[in-house]
Design an enzyme around this catalytic site. Sequence first.
Site, PDB file in Angstrom:
ATOM      1  CB  CYS A 125      88.068  49.022   6.565  1.00  0.00           C
ATOM      2  SG  CYS A 125      86.271  49.071   6.569  1.00  0.00           S
ATOM      3  CG  HIS A 238      85.845  45.398   9.640  1.00  0.00           C
ATOM      4  ND1 HIS A 238      85.118  45.905  10.701  1.00  0.00           N
ATOM      5  CD2 HIS A 238      85.762  46.317   8.635  1.00  0.00           C
ATOM      6  CE1 HIS A 238      84.618  47.092  10.347  1.00  0.00           C
ATOM      7  NE2 HIS A 238      85.003  47.360   9.112  1.00  0.00           N
TER       8      HIS A 238
END
Length: 335
Positions: A125, A238
């Site tokens: 990710c 994130h």
Amino acid sequence: MKVAIVGGTGAVGLEFLRVLEERQFPVGELRVFATKSSAEKTVTFRGEKLRVEELSAVPLQEAELAFFSAGGSVSREFAPLIKKRTIVIDNSSAFRMDPGVPLVVPEVNGGRAREHHGIISNPNCSTIQLVVVLKPIMDAAGLRRVVVATYQSVSGTGIEAIEELELGTEEMLSGRKPVPRVYPHRIAFNVFPFVEAFDSSGYTVEEKKVCLETKKILEDESFSITATAVRVPVKRCHSEAVNIETKKKLLADEVRRILGSAPSVTVLDKPEAGIYPTPELAEGKDDVFVGRIREDSSIPCGIDLWIVSDNLRKGAALNAVQIAELLFSTAASKH
């Protein structure tokens, strides 16, 4: 089309269901699989309840396309068994560095997806959002060195980690001391530089993934890259602080222009007005958001910037579905 999701009750698995539905991917029949502990649960797709089946190779290979998100050990066991009959798009790290398996981010190296031999890997990710931004900069000015610090949300660990953050926050606000179970330290009101295990070099597995995967996707071994991965008490999305040394000098305004026209990138860069990417803003969105773009005054050809993206969407489920759209040439890729 017959589609399967392996690991359909986890955070990423549930996001697969949402993304497939939102993008109107041509699912004719959907079967959802999980390990024995999660079998018999139900999930919802297009308004209908689906029973989760216990994972088995025989029914799984009936699918034309299978999205895997149940961990590396499950992928290593089952993907090779079905890859001759079923295209596997794997969200684990099991095959990412295998030279015979494409590691794909559609905006960066989408053409590699068609070179598969039954298995395509979805990158980490943190890597995905990084390379979406690095690629247009690399094309414009080349790369010498990249230094990235990631600030990773708990959803990257899974549903149990989200629950640990929620419970820990309640306990802290009530004057109680949380007991960490998923993480080695309390995550509520805390940060720690630990994402996956440490190796003998002092780096974590996550940090190594970001470095190795970035080079594989960009197909360039000439630049240096280092990473520090940090877990933060955020549910979802994130963030990354990135320092880039380029071969050719780029001004900050040039970088804004380059990224402003890059696919799947949204530039939010008016810090004087409080405009820059945040997890709150990026949650549930498909794009990678970039801000705090500025020239690094410590080196001749340096740029600093800040990147935020939804790790469950572009960092996982969305990227995988976009790979499938490339393979099956659906109109949904323009959705």
